[in-house]
Design an enzyme around this catalytic site. Structure first.
Site, short mmCIF file in Angstrom:
data_model
loop_
_atom_site.label_atom_id
_atom_site.label_comp_id
_atom_site.label_asym_id
_atom_site.label_seq_id
_atom_site.Cartn_x
_atom_site.Cartn_y
_atom_site.Cartn_z
CB THR A 52 -0.82 -0.04 1.30
OG1 THR A 52 -0.12 0.33 2.41
CG2 THR A 52 -1.42 -1.07 1.47
CB CYS A 53 0.26 4.90 -0.07
SG CYS A 53 -0.91 4.98 0.84
CB SER A 75 -4.10 2.58 9.12
OG SER A 75 -4.42 1.38 8.67
CD GLN A 85 -8.57 4.05 0.66
OE1 GLN A 85 -7.41 4.24 1.15
NE2 GLN A 85 -8.98 4.74 -0.28
N GLY A 141 -11.57 29.16 -8.10
CA GLY A 141 -10.28 28.72 -8.33
C GLY A 141 -10.05 27.11 -8.31
CG MET A 170 -8.25 20.79 0.90
SD MET A 170 -8.03 21.77 2.21
CE MET A 170 -6.48 21.15 3.30
#
Lengths: 277, 425
Positions: B48-49, B110, B117, B190, B194
């Site tokens: 995973t990341c 995590s 996830q 904009g 985020m």
């Protein structure tokens, strides 16, 4: 002639059922347990069942404070069951509706006459033996349901609006319906209740004029508070459709309307003589 | 059990190393085949990341695969020096490895505790390994158990409750105000990073339309095309705000783009009683904070959303203790079940041998008992038969003890016999 044991059902049976259901629903908000919701629903269902049987056996007259409050409580109890099981199972619906039901049952109990009270002298048209009397009673009762629903939606609206204003974390508080949903509910309740109330008042006024024309009856608390309720509704409709008044103010007016309704229901009917039973 | 969990995560290795150890699909399948062939091990690779972990199970009598070997393997696959990798690898054995995979699947390991996830990623890693034929009895039992534990932890504790990202907090607030979205318009002002993430979440609500405006018409057009929306010229910002129900503002403007007076005169007065939710995610802020009144205009800035996210994280952390307790119980159960399963064949053999001895003694004894005339003769025969049974049952253990005399394991064999037969001293 045999007497069914179910005829022994009293206010305490359904009043306490509603009270326990409310306590469980309240507890569930702080300590979530699936079993408590099931138990609360079971008690609520038992309360509605007992309430229904009580009305079936005792035929409370909608013309009396006692009867009208009890009947209104019954309709709202059905509303509570419908909301909790079908529409708003995830929201804190019962926590708002049940106190109103319990309050109405309690208020009706306060008006219940003692066992040795003299029989009432209720005009035939008011008890439903007369067609127009029945129409008048039914219209006012249905309008009362609308006013009550509007009141419930308004209370929830004010709570929800306050939360949004204070930017309260939605995950940390009791789940409520969205502001949009509550506003729609209030609007529909008022839109439905107003014509019913207007029609009910018109029929009542005609009956008052033709069958019970004493001038002092026009100034009775019941007639005046009902007229006041109608005026508040008129103002509500004007503010909603002709101005940009914020939803909060409309909600406050709907709560005032409910207060007037309670006064109107609790006030002695100008045609009823004797104990208010 | 001969299980190892070897790998690195955000705590043991920097992202510069972790990103070099990422397995894409073809590389993963090749690695699984190689691990099985080279080490004779069952293997699952979880990438995973935040982590790269190898779960390796070998037969009971085989030597375990250790971290240096795995570092060497990873080095070969990814072209990174093994010496560099091994410094950042952790190695957990047997019950500790079981505990680790249970904690990982439950989201307890995590970065965002309780995130959901990871359970899907664990399942995917296991499914890939299984379809590659890289799993065997131990991992086929371990990973489904890990997913069950994950589900139990999430159901029985509040560890996964609530949303823990700024974007999801925004959606949560929107749902407090609006009931349905099919008739709502989202205005994006904009194109900050985020804002893009939050817009992805808002798009899942299926709004009727998306308007995009930017000081640069080209950027507005590009973003509109990307989001499936409609570009609005910057000088029509007020009109766009009148049309919008949800606003996402992330400009890089150095001062307010919407002061209070302008908002009240050009926007609020034309909106009627329609509700408006504004997310001002810009820094410095784009909207005058005084326009927030909760009804009909609700304005949330980055701090408001971050505060909600932090509250949710703190809330989740309260449930770590009970979640760890569930994991510990399940680890105990799994190890016990696995050992019981491993003992099964031995118990079967022992029972079959005892049956064989019993039959060998009982058959002749019954024949002799048929011919016996007196009770005393029958008693003598029964006693003889039972003595024979006793000798046959004890022959193996006693012979083994005698044979072991003088050998290193003699003492432990003697102790084992004492324990097995409940002998004192």
């Amino acid at each position: 002639m045999t007497v069914s044991p179910l005829q022994g059902i009293t206010h305490a049976c359904f009043g306490l059922s509603y009270l326990l259901a409310f306590a469980l629903e309240l507890a569930r908000l702080f300590w979530p347990r699936t079993g408590w919701r099931v138990a609360a629903l079971g008690l609520g269902l038992a309360g509605v069942f007992a309430h229904t049987l009580y009305i079936y056996f005792h035929h409370p007259s909608p013309a009396t404070p006692y009867g009208s409050l009890l009947l209104l409580a019954w309709v709202l109890a059905l509303f509570y069951l419908y909301g909790t099981t079908v529409r708003y199972a995830r929201q804190a619906w019962a926590v708002f509706v049940l106190p109103v039901v319990i309050g109405l049952v309690g208020l009706s109990l306060a008006f219940a006459a003692t066992a040795d009270a003299p029989p009432l002298d209720v005009p035939a048209w008011l008890t439903g033996e007369h067609f127009w009397g029945t129409v008048h009673g039914a219209l006012i009762l249905l309008a009362s349901v609308g006013v009550s629903v509007g009141f419930l939606a308004s209370v929830m609206y004010l709570v929800q609006a306050r939360r949004v204003r204070n930017k309260v974390n939605p995950a940390r508080v009791v789940p409520l319906l969205s502001l949009e949903r509550l506003e729609t509910m209030n609007r529909r309740a008022v839109n439905v209740a107003f014509p019913l109330l207007t029609a009910g008042l018109l029929v009542g006024s005609l009956l008052l004029k033709t069958e019970h024309g004493a001038p002092e009856t026009w100034l009775s608390v019941k007639v005046l508070s009902t007229a006041g309720l109608w005026v508040v509704f008129l103002v509500l409709l004007y503010l909603r459709y002709a101005t940009n008044v914020p939803g909060r103010r409309l909600a406050v007016l709907s709560i005032v309307a409910f207060g007037l309704l309670l006064v109107a229901l609790a006030a002695a009917h100008p045609f009823v003589v004797g104990e208010a039973r | 059990m001969n299980l190892r969990a070897i790998g690195c995560n955000v705590e043991s290795a920097a992202v510069e190393l972790r990103e070099k150890l990422v397995f894409d699909e073809p590389k993963l399948r090749r690695a699984l085949a190689e691990l099985t062939a080279r080490y004779g091990a069952e293997a699952v690779v979880l990438g995973t990341c935040n982590r790269v972990e190898l779960y390796l199970a070998r037969p009971e009598d085989g030597s375990p695969v250790h971290a240096p070997l795995v570092a060497e393997f990873l080095g070969e696959v990814h072209g990174v020096p093994a010496d560099l990798i091994v410094l950042h690898l952790y190695e957990l054995a047997d019950a500790a490895a079981v505990r680790h995979v249970f904690r990982v699947a439950a989201g307890l390991d995590s970065v965002v505790v309780g995130e959901d996830q990871i359970a899907g990623q664990v399942k995917e890693a296991f499914d890939t390994a299984r379809t590659c034929g890289a799993t065997g009895p131990l991992l086929n039992a371990l990973f489904p158990a890990a997913l069950r534990v994950s589900k139990r932890v999430r159901t029985e504790t509040g560890i996964a409750r609530g949303q823990v990202s700024v974007a999801s907090a925004a959606v949560r607030f929107v749902r407090e105000v609006f009931d349905h979205f099919a008739d709502k318009t989202v205005l994006v002002i904009g194109v900050g990073e985020m804002g893009q993430l939050t817009l992805v979440h808002l798009k899942e609500l299926n709004p009727a339309g998306i308007l995009v405006t930017n000081r640069s018409p080209e950027r507005a057009a590009t973003a509109a095309a990307e989001y499936g929306g409609q570009a609005v010229p910057w000088d029509q910002l007020d009109d766009a705000l009148v049309r919008a129900d949800i606003v996402l503002s992330t400009t890089g403007a150095p001062e307010l783009i919407m002061p209070r007076r302008r908002f009240e005169e050009k926007v609020l007065s034309k909106r009627g009683r329609r509700k408006l939710v504004i997310f001002d995610l810009a820094m410095p802020r784009d909207f005058d904070p005084r326009i927030h009144d909760g009804d009909p205009v609700s304005l949330f800035n980055v701090d408001d959303l971050t505060a909600v996210r932090d509250q949710q994280l703190a809330e989740r952390r309260r449930h770590v203790g009970p979640a760890e307790a569930i994991v510990e119980t399940e680890v105990g159960k799994f190890v016990q079940d696995w050992n019981r399963r491993k003992d099964g064949p031995v118990i079967g053999q022992l029972t079959a041998e005892a049956d064989r001895i019993r039959e060998a003694v009982l058959g002749p004894l019954l024949e002799k008992l048929n011919g016996a005339q007196t009770a005393a003769e029958r008693a003598r025969l029964v006693e003889g038969g039972l003595r024979l049974l006793q000798n046959k049952l004890l022959h193996g253990p006693i012979a083994a003890l005698r044979d072991a005399a003088g050998q290193a394991h003699h003492g432990s064999l003697r102790d084992a016999l004492r324990k097995l037969f409940g002998l004192q001293g």
